[in-house]
Design an enzyme around this catalytic site. Sequence first.
Site, PDB file in Angstrom:
ATOM      1  N   ASP A 314      40.445  40.412  45.017  1.00 34.87           N
ATOM      2  CA  ASP A 314      39.419  39.965  43.963  1.00 34.87           C
ATOM      3  C   ASP A 314      39.349  40.972  42.775  1.00 34.87           C
ATOM      4  O   ASP A 314      39.969  42.227  42.896  1.00 34.87           O
ATOM      5  CB  ASP A 314      37.937  40.020  44.592  1.00 34.87           C
ATOM      6  CG  ASP A 314      37.453  38.893  45.473  1.00 34.87           C
ATOM      7  OD1 ASP A 314      38.630  38.346  45.947  1.00 34.87           O
ATOM      8  OD2 ASP A 314      36.288  38.570  45.880  1.00 34.87           O
ATOM      9  N   HIS A 364      37.470  33.541  39.955  1.00 38.11           N
ATOM     10  CA  HIS A 364      36.211  34.887  40.384  1.00 38.11           C
ATOM     11  C   HIS A 364      35.192  34.946  39.229  1.00 38.11           C
ATOM     12  O   HIS A 364      34.714  35.956  38.950  1.00 38.11           O
ATOM     13  CB  HIS A 364      37.064  35.935  40.607  1.00 38.11           C
ATOM     14  CG  HIS A 364      36.040  36.863  41.350  1.00 38.11           C
ATOM     15  ND1 HIS A 364      34.961  36.402  42.355  1.00 38.11           N
ATOM     16  CD2 HIS A 364      36.010  38.054  41.365  1.00 38.11           C
ATOM     17  CE1 HIS A 364      34.557  37.554  42.879  1.00 38.11           C
ATOM     18  NE2 HIS A 364      34.971  38.729  42.303  1.00 38.11           N
ATOM     19  N   HIS A 368      32.205  38.549  36.033  1.00 42.60           N
ATOM     20  CA  HIS A 368      31.975  39.213  37.213  1.00 42.60           C
ATOM     21  C   HIS A 368      30.146  39.429  37.070  1.00 42.60           C
ATOM     22  O   HIS A 368      29.772  40.529  37.568  1.00 42.60           O
ATOM     23  CB  HIS A 368      32.765  40.649  37.321  1.00 42.60           C
ATOM     24  CG  HIS A 368      32.581  40.727  38.975  1.00 42.60           C
ATOM     25  ND1 HIS A 368      31.553  41.420  39.640  1.00 42.60           N
ATOM     26  CD2 HIS A 368      33.485  40.508  39.997  1.00 42.60           C
ATOM     27  CE1 HIS A 368      31.855  41.466  40.992  1.00 42.60           C
ATOM     28  NE2 HIS A 368      33.072  41.021  41.453  1.00 42.60           N
ATOM     29  N   HIS A 454      40.392  44.221  47.191  1.00 46.53           N
ATOM     30  CA  HIS A 454      40.259  44.315  45.673  1.00 46.53           C
ATOM     31  C   HIS A 454      41.608  44.974  45.181  1.00 46.53           C
ATOM     32  O   HIS A 454      42.080  46.169  45.365  1.00 46.53           O
ATOM     33  CB  HIS A 454      39.296  45.175  45.273  1.00 46.53           C
ATOM     34  CG  HIS A 454      37.769  44.492  45.640  1.00 46.53           C
ATOM     35  ND1 HIS A 454      37.200  44.733  46.994  1.00 46.53           N
ATOM     36  CD2 HIS A 454      37.058  43.718  44.986  1.00 46.53           C
ATOM     37  CE1 HIS A 454      36.253  43.877  47.086  1.00 46.53           C
ATOM     38  NE2 HIS A 454      35.976  43.162  45.907  1.00 46.53           N
TER      39      HIS A 454
HETATM   40 NI    NI Z   1      34.408  40.783  42.708  1.00 46.46          NI
END
Ligand code: NI
Length: 498
Positions: A314, A364, A368, A454
């Site tokens: 991510d 995503h 964010h 991540h």
């Molecule tokens: Ni995230």
Amino acid sequence: MKQILTIIVLVITTAVLGWTLRSYLSNVSPSSTEGETSTIQSSKYDNINVKTIEYRDNDGRSLLNVAYPVTENEAVNHIVENFSQEFIDLFYQTAADQEEAYQKYLAETGMESYTTITHYTQHFDVSFADETYISFVFDRYLDTGGTGMGITSSKIFNRQTGTEIPLASLFTDEDYLKRLSKISRDILYKRAEETAKNLDGSEQAISEFIISRKQAIDVGTAPNAKNFDTLVVDESASLIIYFDKYQVGPGSDGIVEIRIPIEDIADIITPKLRELFSISKPLPPTTVIPPIYPESSNSEVDCGATRCVALSFDDGPSIYTNTLLDTLKEYDVPATFFVLGRSAKIQPDTILRIVQDGHELGNHTWSHRDLRSLAGDQIDEELGKTDDLLYSIAGIKPLYLRPPYGAFNDEVLSHIDRPIILWSVDPEDWKKPPYAELVRRMTSPQSGAIILAHDIHQSTVMAIPEVIRELKKQGFTFVTISDLLDGPLHAGTAYRHR
Ligand code: NI
């Protein structure tokens, strides 16, 4: 005495000359210094090349990645180069200070400190270009010790004369800053009120929230040139104003942008600006796009019969993503990347490589933000803008959404037109646990698990080779999300594992 003085002056002059020459050489020659490299590549725009300066030192604690445009006009290049060099100089100064603090901490405690890194990036985009005018937007991200700062600014040039066009000269009214300030406040106040509607809490807490938000907005939109140093004209006849991270709200908002329809300010713009508005670039389609996917290398795998696991990454792409892609290629492991639109925009090549290497792309969101705190049209924009960008880069519309923080509610759900992919293994890699602990947390999944990680953290990327070796040893087969879930999935339903 005079002679000695002359000698001292000579020595100093030579030293300064030598130093200047060295620093000059380090900017033009790729291999003259340890850590700094520079490359020039062509861009998708005619007559614009991209110069990239990268520097890496202190085991990755000091990282610099600066890109800026090189045009056919030397005068333009000179201004852009100086502007970029200031940023580079600031990086070296900060990195030296941070490294000193790191060494001191290490000597005193015997432990590494994660709060002493210096990671600076600068990217740019061409917001419009014709024969006469060209405008650039520069995005800078300064991460000093884990505290990120996003700064954005724009520059408009007459590419014939090589002169920079002051933003003020685009407006006829000398009070244009007051107008922009007023319009920005109205928009941002309204957003703060929308956000407040979704808060749980007493009436008093909510009104205090709104008051503090408005105070921040007032400071960040005060009518001065510095607050309005990033103005961009876009294809949909809007003026976009960008505010730096923290300028008009908390850091979690990131860089904030607002759009003002041109008709709202038609009375104060010059014919020149109107001319710029008339330039139209083709937009990527926003209507339904048939999803196009490369055949996954593991599409033969039957996860009903085999122990499967899906790695998902991510928040990227980041400066570490290419290293991760190298690792995945080396071990022939497919993965799924839930990328942020704003990061994809500055690393389109990485997005293309993700797809070309056979991995899966997921949405995503653009920036964010917690979708629960946004108004409906903002949610649509967070998703749609990211879709459009990924489509324009890679010809793919992501099949899945992973909402930031895995957070959604009924209001958010009503705006989600595709399956939601969550996870069943969360190693909390962003808390940067020790290496062995991180590997341990990622290597005891159930069959059919989705592992969250991540690719914005170097420590995570560094642990992946061992994670892959260990999981392979346990007999796991790596697959993309599509291959793992392999079935009719439903829009608005959340999936955590097979
Ligand atoms: Ni995230």
